[in-house]
Design an enzyme around this catalytic site. Structure first.
Site, short mmCIF file in Angstrom:
data_model
loop_
_atom_site.label_atom_id
_atom_site.label_comp_id
_atom_site.label_asym_id
_atom_site.label_seq_id
_atom_site.Cartn_x
_atom_site.Cartn_y
_atom_site.Cartn_z
N PHE A 137 44.38 51.05 36.95
CA PHE A 137 43.27 51.19 37.89
C PHE A 137 43.74 50.77 39.27
O PHE A 137 44.17 49.62 39.46
CB PHE A 137 42.07 50.35 37.46
CG PHE A 137 40.87 50.53 38.36
CD1 PHE A 137 39.96 51.55 38.12
CD2 PHE A 137 40.67 49.70 39.44
CE1 PHE A 137 38.85 51.73 38.95
CE2 PHE A 137 39.57 49.87 40.28
CZ PHE A 137 38.66 50.89 40.03
N ASP A 222 50.79 46.40 42.32
CA ASP A 222 49.39 46.20 42.66
C ASP A 222 48.96 44.83 42.13
O ASP A 222 48.68 44.66 40.95
CB ASP A 222 48.57 47.32 42.02
CG ASP A 222 47.06 47.18 42.24
OD1 ASP A 222 46.61 46.07 42.60
OD2 ASP A 222 46.33 48.16 42.03
N LYS A 251 41.03 41.24 47.14
CA LYS A 251 40.14 40.39 46.37
C LYS A 251 40.15 38.94 46.87
O LYS A 251 39.50 38.62 47.84
CB LYS A 251 40.45 40.49 44.88
CG LYS A 251 40.09 41.88 44.32
CD LYS A 251 39.98 41.88 42.83
CE LYS A 251 39.74 43.27 42.26
NZ LYS A 251 38.41 43.84 42.60
#
Length: 391
Positions: A137, A222, A251
């Protein structure tokens, strides 16, 4: 007219929202550390953590103070005009990364960081193809969605950026076959979050580093969810002994403020033409000040050590839960997944309604735990007991 009835406010959010999210039947009004409170005064242990944003805890006082100070001085300034806040952020971020990663493109989110990484990879290599992992993702904007595997996210929006080859995660042989002379980059998460909290094997990530170097492709790592201490080290790359060509972050990077970054090697950055990419709000002084405070707090407290210790204990305790419904407990640090042999949604709902524990799904069968790294052991013990009860 100001609405003071929380039920009316909740109804207004549901009625006026775009509708892409399934909303809970509660209105969160404040948070502190690893706990949040709803409008009726109910207290919850937060193991959602903003999908990994709240590593430093809700309303972290040092981040809050930095935001207040910066808001009184300068809120916005484009990147063509250097600022003190941006320079301090670049110095702080690069000081905790491998020295090879020394050029920063700031963004507002994780998907923007991955969008930037894909463009920098194409500019640096002159190639078009990407290799990504099944269950991976990377985001929901059109470029990032192209390297996100889940068909339900991708298929309504085809055609996307092509070509992309998806390989089984942790399959070195498949990776070796996929990376060729047309590959611009391989993009991988060191732990697949949305894909079920699945850590990469050492062999797989080291093979990805070796193969991309041998074949002239880039490696994009990532760490949007795994960064800032989540997995028991500052960044998960430290566990694997590799340095990618581009590292994407977001985040928890801003301590709660929207902030992302694509951090790359100088030789990658130099291939992007002037004006080849841009962002109006990326690198704004408010986010930069929050990012500096978040990094300084992380370094001062060494929260990754706490995540490693508590994560090991938490997973051991979850494995002691005696239930035939449990398939596996896995994770790194305080990024933990409990895989069931049936759908997880009913148990996630019961944890919230019956035990005031907030968790989230990672695929249809996995309960995912992403608590703030400041969470107390006694709260984690309460989470274990709640899981034991609902199962």
């Amino acid at each position: 007219m100001v609405q003071t009835d929380w039920k009316a406010l909740l109804e207004a959010e549901k009625r006026l929202d775009s509708g892409v999210y399934t909303k809970h039947d509660l209105l969160i009004v404040r948070g502190k550390g690893a706990r949040v409170w709803d409008a009726e005064g109910n207290e919850y242990i937060d193991c959602v953590g903003g999908y990994g944003v709240a590593n430093l805890g809700h309303a972290n006082p040092e981040v809050v103070e930095a935001i207040k100070r910066q808001a009184e001085v300068l809120l916005s300034m484009p990147q063509t005009l250097p600022t003190e806040a941006r320079a301090r952020f670049y110095l702080a971020l690069t000081s905790i990364l491998p020295p090879e990663l020394n050029r920063v493109f700031p963004t507002n989110s994780g998907t923007e960081a991955n969008e930037a990484a894909l463009k920098f990879a194409r500019a640096a290599t002159g190639r078009k193809k990407f290799v990504a992992a099944m269950r991976g993702f990377s985001g929901r904007t059109m470029g990032s969605l192209s390297v996100t595997w889940e068909p339900k996210y991708r298929e309504p929006f085809l055609p996307l950026v092509e070509p992309v080859s998806f390989i089984p995660y942790n399959d070195v042989e498949a990776l070796e076959k996929a990376v060729d002379g047309e590959t611009a980059a391989v993009i991988l998460e060191p732990v697949q979050g949305e894909g079920g909290v699945r850590p990469a094997t050492l062999e797989f990530l080291q093979a990805a580093r070796r193969l991309t170097q041998e074949r002239g492709a880039l490696l994009i790592l990532d760490e949007i969810q795994t960064g800032m201490g989540r997995t028991g080290t500052r960044f998960a790359l430290e566990r694997y002994g590799i340095v990618p060509d581009i590292l994407t972050l977001a985040k928890a990077l801003g301590g709660g403020v929207p902030l992302g970054a694509a951090v790359m090697r100088q030789e990658v950055a130099e291939k992007m033409p002037k004006g080849g990419h841009g962002t109006t709000f990326g690198g704004n002084p408010l986010a930069m000040a929050a990012g500096v405070a978040a990094i300084e707090y992380l370094e001062k407290t060494r929260l990754w050590e706490r995540a490693e210790r508590l994560g090991r204990w938490f997973m051991e305790e979850l494995r002691k839960v005696d239930s035939p419904k449990v398939r596996e407990v896995r994770g790194l640090g305080l990024m933990v997944g409990l895989e069931l042999k049936e759908k997880s949604a009913p148990y996630i709902q019961r944890l919230e309604k019956e035990h005031r524990v907030l968790t989230l799904a990672a695929g249809p069968n996995v309960i995912r735990f992403l608590p703030p790294l400041v969470i107390e052991e006694e709260d984690l013990a309460r989470v274990v007991e709640a899981v034991r009860t609902v199962l």
